[in-house]
Design a protein around this motif. Structure first.
Motif, PDB file in Angstrom:
ATOM      1  N   VAL A 159      -8.652   0.026  -2.518  1.00  0.00           N
ATOM      2  CA  VAL A 159      -7.361  -0.152  -3.196  1.00  0.00           C
ATOM      3  C   VAL A 159      -7.492  -1.191  -4.305  1.00  0.00           C
ATOM      4  O   VAL A 159      -7.048  -0.984  -5.439  1.00  0.00           O
ATOM      5  N   ASN A 160      -8.114  -2.304  -3.971  1.00  0.00           N
ATOM      6  CA  ASN A 160      -8.294  -3.388  -4.931  1.00  0.00           C
ATOM      7  C   ASN A 160      -9.086  -2.911  -6.149  1.00  0.00           C
ATOM      8  O   ASN A 160      -8.732  -3.194  -7.302  1.00  0.00           O
ATOM      9  N   SER A 161     -10.167  -2.177  -5.904  1.00  0.00           N
ATOM     10  CA  SER A 161     -11.022  -1.697  -6.991  1.00  0.00           C
ATOM     11  C   SER A 161     -10.295  -0.695  -7.881  1.00  0.00           C
ATOM     12  O   SER A 161     -10.415  -0.737  -9.111  1.00  0.00           O
ATOM     13  N   LEU A 162      -9.532   0.208  -7.266  1.00  0.00           N
ATOM     14  CA  LEU A 162      -8.790   1.188  -8.066  1.00  0.00           C
ATOM     15  C   LEU A 162      -7.701   0.512  -8.893  1.00  0.00           C
ATOM     16  O   LEU A 162      -7.502   0.849 -10.072  1.00  0.00           O
ATOM     17  N   LEU A 163      -7.015  -0.449  -8.306  1.00  0.00           N
ATOM     18  CA  LEU A 163      -5.988  -1.167  -9.069  1.00  0.00           C
ATOM     19  C   LEU A 163      -6.606  -1.908 -10.255  1.00  0.00           C
ATOM     20  O   LEU A 163      -6.034  -1.923 -11.354  1.00  0.00           O
ATOM     21  N   GLN A 164      -7.772  -2.496 -10.065  1.00  0.00           N
ATOM     22  CA  GLN A 164      -8.457  -3.153 -11.173  1.00  0.00           C
ATOM     23  C   GLN A 164      -8.835  -2.140 -12.248  1.00  0.00           C
ATOM     24  O   GLN A 164      -8.719  -2.421 -13.449  1.00  0.00           O
ATOM     25  N   ALA A 354     -11.456   6.370   1.014  1.00  0.00           N
ATOM     26  CA  ALA A 354     -11.176   6.518  -0.414  1.00  0.00           C
ATOM     27  C   ALA A 354      -9.910   7.329  -0.643  1.00  0.00           C
ATOM     28  O   ALA A 354      -9.083   6.992  -1.503  1.00  0.00           O
ATOM     29  N   ALA A 355      -9.741   8.396   0.140  1.00  0.00           N
ATOM     30  CA  ALA A 355      -8.546   9.231  -0.019  1.00  0.00           C
ATOM     31  C   ALA A 355      -7.285   8.447   0.327  1.00  0.00           C
ATOM     32  O   ALA A 355      -6.249   8.567  -0.351  1.00  0.00           O
ATOM     33  N   LEU A 356      -7.367   7.616   1.376  1.00  0.00           N
ATOM     34  CA  LEU A 356      -6.196   6.813   1.747  1.00  0.00           C
ATOM     35  C   LEU A 356      -5.877   5.802   0.651  1.00  0.00           C
ATOM     36  O   LEU A 356      -4.706   5.620   0.279  1.00  0.00           O
ATOM     37  N   ALA A 357      -6.893   5.126   0.136  1.00  0.00           N
ATOM     38  CA  ALA A 357      -6.656   4.164  -0.946  1.00  0.00           C
ATOM     39  C   ALA A 357      -6.003   4.838  -2.136  1.00  0.00           C
ATOM     40  O   ALA A 357      -5.057   4.312  -2.743  1.00  0.00           O
ATOM     41  N   LEU A 358      -6.493   6.012  -2.468  1.00  0.00           N
ATOM     42  CA  LEU A 358      -5.956   6.754  -3.608  1.00  0.00           C
ATOM     43  C   LEU A 358      -4.500   7.142  -3.370  1.00  0.00           C
ATOM     44  O   LEU A 358      -3.628   6.949  -4.238  1.00  0.00           O
ATOM     45  N   ALA A 359      -4.214   7.668  -2.181  1.00  0.00           N
ATOM     46  CA  ALA A 359      -2.844   8.077  -1.871  1.00  0.00           C
ATOM     47  C   ALA A 359      -1.900   6.882  -1.841  1.00  0.00           C
ATOM     48  O   ALA A 359      -0.729   6.994  -2.239  1.00  0.00           O
ATOM     49  N   MET A 360      -2.376   5.729  -1.401  1.00  0.00           N
ATOM     50  CA  MET A 360      -1.532   4.536  -1.384  1.00  0.00           C
ATOM     51  C   MET A 360      -1.188   4.072  -2.787  1.00  0.00           C
ATOM     52  O   MET A 360      -0.033   3.711  -3.071  1.00  0.00           O
ATOM     53  N   VAL A 361      -2.167   4.071  -3.674  1.00  0.00           N
ATOM     54  CA  VAL A 361      -1.903   3.651  -5.054  1.00  0.00           C
ATOM     55  C   VAL A 361      -0.937   4.627  -5.731  1.00  0.00           C
ATOM     56  O   VAL A 361      -0.042   4.221  -6.476  1.00  0.00           O
ATOM     57  N   LEU A 362      -1.084   5.903  -5.435  1.00  0.00           N
ATOM     58  CA  LEU A 362      -0.144   6.890  -5.974  1.00  0.00           C
ATOM     59  C   LEU A 362       1.252   6.669  -5.398  1.00  0.00           C
ATOM     60  O   LEU A 362       2.253   6.743  -6.118  1.00  0.00           O
ATOM     61  N   ALA A 363       1.330   6.374  -4.090  1.00  0.00           N
ATOM     62  CA  ALA A 363       2.633   6.100  -3.473  1.00  0.00           C
ATOM     63  C   ALA A 363       3.266   4.846  -4.052  1.00  0.00           C
ATOM     64  O   ALA A 363       4.491   4.685  -4.042  1.00  0.00           O
ATOM     65  N   ASP A 370      -3.217   8.835 -14.996  1.00  0.00           N
ATOM     66  CA  ASP A 370      -3.821   7.518 -15.201  1.00  0.00           C
ATOM     67  C   ASP A 370      -4.881   7.243 -14.133  1.00  0.00           C
ATOM     68  O   ASP A 370      -5.935   6.661 -14.422  1.00  0.00           O
ATOM     69  N   VAL A 371      -4.596   7.660 -12.914  1.00  0.00           N
ATOM     70  CA  VAL A 371      -5.550   7.460 -11.832  1.00  0.00           C
ATOM     71  C   VAL A 371      -6.816   8.264 -12.077  1.00  0.00           C
ATOM     72  O   VAL A 371      -7.933   7.757 -11.900  1.00  0.00           O
ATOM     73  N   GLN A 372      -6.670   9.516 -12.500  1.00  0.00           N
ATOM     74  CA  GLN A 372      -7.860  10.328 -12.764  1.00  0.00           C
ATOM     75  C   GLN A 372      -8.703   9.719 -13.877  1.00  0.00           C
ATOM     76  O   GLN A 372      -9.945   9.685 -13.782  1.00  0.00           O
ATOM     77  N   ALA A 373      -8.059   9.203 -14.894  1.00  0.00           N
ATOM     78  CA  ALA A 373      -8.801   8.551 -15.986  1.00  0.00           C
ATOM     79  C   ALA A 373      -9.568   7.336 -15.466  1.00  0.00           C
ATOM     80  O   ALA A 373     -10.721   7.107 -15.854  1.00  0.00           O
ATOM     81  N   ALA A 374      -8.947   6.576 -14.579  1.00  0.00           N
ATOM     82  CA  ALA A 374      -9.613   5.400 -14.013  1.00  0.00           C
ATOM     83  C   ALA A 374     -10.782   5.815 -13.122  1.00  0.00           C
ATOM     84  O   ALA A 374     -11.850   5.190 -13.138  1.00  0.00           O
ATOM     85  N   LEU A 375     -10.610   6.877 -12.344  1.00  0.00           N
ATOM     86  CA  LEU A 375     -11.692   7.377 -11.496  1.00  0.00           C
ATOM     87  C   LEU A 375     -12.883   7.819 -12.335  1.00  0.00           C
ATOM     88  O   LEU A 375     -14.040   7.552 -11.998  1.00  0.00           O
ATOM     89  N   ASP A 376     -12.606   8.483 -13.416  1.00  0.00           N
ATOM     90  CA  ASP A 376     -13.677   8.993 -14.277  1.00  0.00           C
ATOM     91  C   ASP A 376     -14.397   7.864 -15.012  1.00  0.00           C
ATOM     92  O   ASP A 376     -15.616   7.918 -15.217  1.00  0.00           O
ATOM     93  N   ALA A 377     -13.642   6.838 -15.386  1.00  0.00           N
ATOM     94  CA  ALA A 377     -14.215   5.790 -16.237  1.00  0.00           C
ATOM     95  C   ALA A 377     -15.003   4.746 -15.458  1.00  0.00           C
ATOM     96  O   ALA A 377     -15.984   4.190 -15.974  1.00  0.00           O
ATOM     97  N   THR A 378     -14.602   4.460 -14.219  1.00  0.00           N
ATOM     98  CA  THR A 378     -15.184   3.297 -13.540  1.00  0.00           C
ATOM     99  C   THR A 378     -15.789   3.566 -12.167  1.00  0.00           C
ATOM    100  O   THR A 378     -16.425   2.683 -11.606  1.00  0.00           O
TER     101      THR A 378
END
Length: 558
Positions: A159-164, A354-363, A370-378
């Motif tokens: 979660v922390n990494s995706l938010l960053q 990873a799926a839970l972290a992703l779903a939490m950030v979306l929630a 924006d999330v897909q762009a972040a996943l692709d970039a980092t």
């Protein structure tokens, strides 16, 4: 981190010796009378105007202006340390009837004393008021909490990494470390005491952090460490046998976890519904719930009508495929949205994390694009998590993991098994003292079924006899081997550093070594004495001594 501390703090005055690094630099005073009214205690006369700027359960961590909370402990009462707290600057004491009697006999209590039946029940509420930790003026950071038996640490890191990756300035509170906009602080508890949690949240706001993720253990709920905290999103990983020394039964363990999923504690939830406990939680939760299915058996089928909401899960993991040591997968929403995801960490459980972290950030309000762009970039889910499936070498593959209960050990062993039929799996593990004894033979049996070489050693014996703990694990391993005619070798080797060296001695370059149970921990507690022991360091040294190449990683000696 294994947690065995009693809910009181008087015995050994547990916790880090100083908490100044946890507090904001400036706290506007709150009058003692205001705090008294909040908990139903009248503060007479001039005492009502006493300014309070902090709160502490630990006399050694008291700072000037604090309200010192004197709790009962298993050996001594916190009131015994009130004089020391007052000398350090405490301006008032909160305690129970027993503490009040102790203070009445003392001649050196010169500050107001507030008395309630259960002081711990009001500490979180008071800390929230004193530190204004979750201000309603929009300046509070978004707060994500993760609970469950296994996966809490990795999920909060994810979660922390995706938010960053989304451009947020983040904080982290968990088993390994606390990060609040400065240098990381090693953790002593999975979830700190409520006084520290609220101070940390205020510190994060003061430092301009946008969001924070926090592990929430069942101990934290039982011992009221998250009282007064309201999470924006809480996530649930799974529920398997652990901590029954505290909870007694799985039903009580579940009910403790479920307390977090109420409107008083969170605004929204994401629940993994891969097992009956998750499906039940999703059905029972008293707040908006997003469901997540991560196992193939849940990919298309809806949970049973008795235990889960109607229809398929809101998010489903599909199309998993290996990529290096990790996995690529698709997270598909019920509304047709698809996100393409990669985690570099091995194991199907890290797909779930990873799926839970992703779903939490979306929630929490992030836009899928924006999330897909972040996943692709980092590639945020390839972040290294200390002591969680941490790779020390590749030939042999040598991994250190925190797996310390039956489900986690099973998943870790399945994850490290090579496709090479000539490759052996060698596991080093033990069981923790003064914990749920029922899981010891179960872990031994799992190791025998899923390993080629089982090396039973010591974890943290605490005050138990280490040989007796090993014997219980060995019974499970040998019984399984005989009953199921398993082709594995079972060894008892201690101390633990010698067991790790034995594993490396037996390993060929195409084998896998899993050192399980302690993860990132750097101390082993034996009869009240902390002995320096880092599985990662011992494994790296043993590999180097045999001429194997190890991976460079500065975090190994953190």
């Amino acid at each position: 981190m294994s947690e065995h501390n009693a809910p009181g703090t008087a015995d050994a005055q547990q916790g880090q010796a100083t908490r100044s690094a946890f507090r904001p630099s400036a706290v506007a005073p709150v009058e003692l009378g205001t705090l008294g009214r909040d908990i139903g205690v009248s503060v007479p006369g001039a005492s009502a105007a006493v300014p309070v700027t902090g709160i502490s359960l630990n006399s050694r961590a008291v700072e000037h202006g604090d309200l010192y909370v004197a709790l009962p402990g298993s050996a001594r009462h916190g009131a015994d340390f009130a004089a020391a707290a007052i000398d350090s600057g405490a301006v008032a004491v909160l305690t129970d009837d027993a503490g009040a009697r102790i203070l009445a006999l003392a001649a050196d209590v010169s500050v107001p004393v507030l008395v309630v039946d259960e002081p711990r029940a009001v500490v979180g509420r008071l800390a929230a008021v004193i530190y204004r930790s979750q201000a309603a003026d929009g300046t509070a950071q978004a707060l994500f909490g993760v609970t469950g038996t296994n996966g809490k640490t990795t999920t909060t890191y994810f979660v922390n990494s995706l938010l960053q990756a989304l451009g947020k300035k983040t904080g982290l509170i968990g088993t390994i470390e606390i990060v609040a906009g400065g240098e990381p602080i090693p953790s002593l508890l999975t979830t700190p005491e409520s006084t520290d949690v609220h101070a940390l949240l205020a510190l994060m706001r003061e430092r301009g952090l946008d969001a924070a993720s926090m592990e929430v253990s069942s101990h934290a709920v039982s011992f009221r460490r998250v009282d007064g905290v309201v999470f924006d999103v809480v996530g649930f990983t799974n529920l398997t046998q652990d901590h029954l020394d505290l909870h007694g039964t799985m039903e009580d363990y579940f009910r403790t976890k479920a307390e977090l999923f109420t409107a008083e504690r969170a605004r929204a939830a994401v629940v993994t519904v891969d097992d009956d406990w998750g499906r039940r939680l999703a059905a029972d939760a008293k707040l908006p719930v997003t469901t997540l299915a991560t196992l193939p058996s849940n990919g298309t089928a809806a949970p049973s009508a008795e235990t889960a909401p109607s229809g398929a899960a809101d998010w489903t993991v599909t199309e998993t495929r290996p990529r290096g040591l990790g996995t690529e997968f698709t997270l598909r929403g019920r509304n047709g949205v698809e996100l393409h995801v990669h985690t570099g960490l091995p194991g199907s459980f890290n797909v779930s994390n990873a799926a839970l972290a992703l779903a939490m950030v979306l929630a929490g309000g992030a836009e899928p694009s924006d999330v897909q762009a972040a996943l692709d970039a980092t590639d945020p889910f390839t972040v290294a998590v200390p002591g969680r499936m941490q790779l020390v070498s590749t030939a042999p593959a040598a991994v250190v993991d925190f797996a310390h209960n039956p489900d986690a050990l099973s998943r870790a062993l399945e994850a490290v098994r090579s496709a090479d039929p000539s490759s052996k799996v060698i596991v080093v593990f033990g069981a923790t003292g003064q914990r749920d004894q029922g899981k010891r033979p179960a872990m031994g049996a799992i190791a025998a079924r899923l390993s080629d070489v089982v090396i039973v050693s010591d974890d943290d014996p605490h005050d138990e006899d280490a040989a007796a703990i090993r014997a219980e694990v060995l019974v499970g391993a040998t019984d399984a081997k005989e009953a199921e005619q398993l082709d594995c070798r079972i060894l008892e080797v201690f101390p633990r550093d010698e067991a790790i060296r034995k594993a490396v001695e037996l390993a060929a370059p195409n084998d896998t070594i899993l050192v399980a149970g302690r993860g990132h921990e750097v101390w082993q507690e034996v009869k009240g004495v902390n002995l320096a022991l880092d599985d990662r360091v011992e494994l790296r040294n043993a590999l180097t001594a045999r001429g194997f190449t190890v991976l460079e990683d500065d975090r190994i000696e953190s």
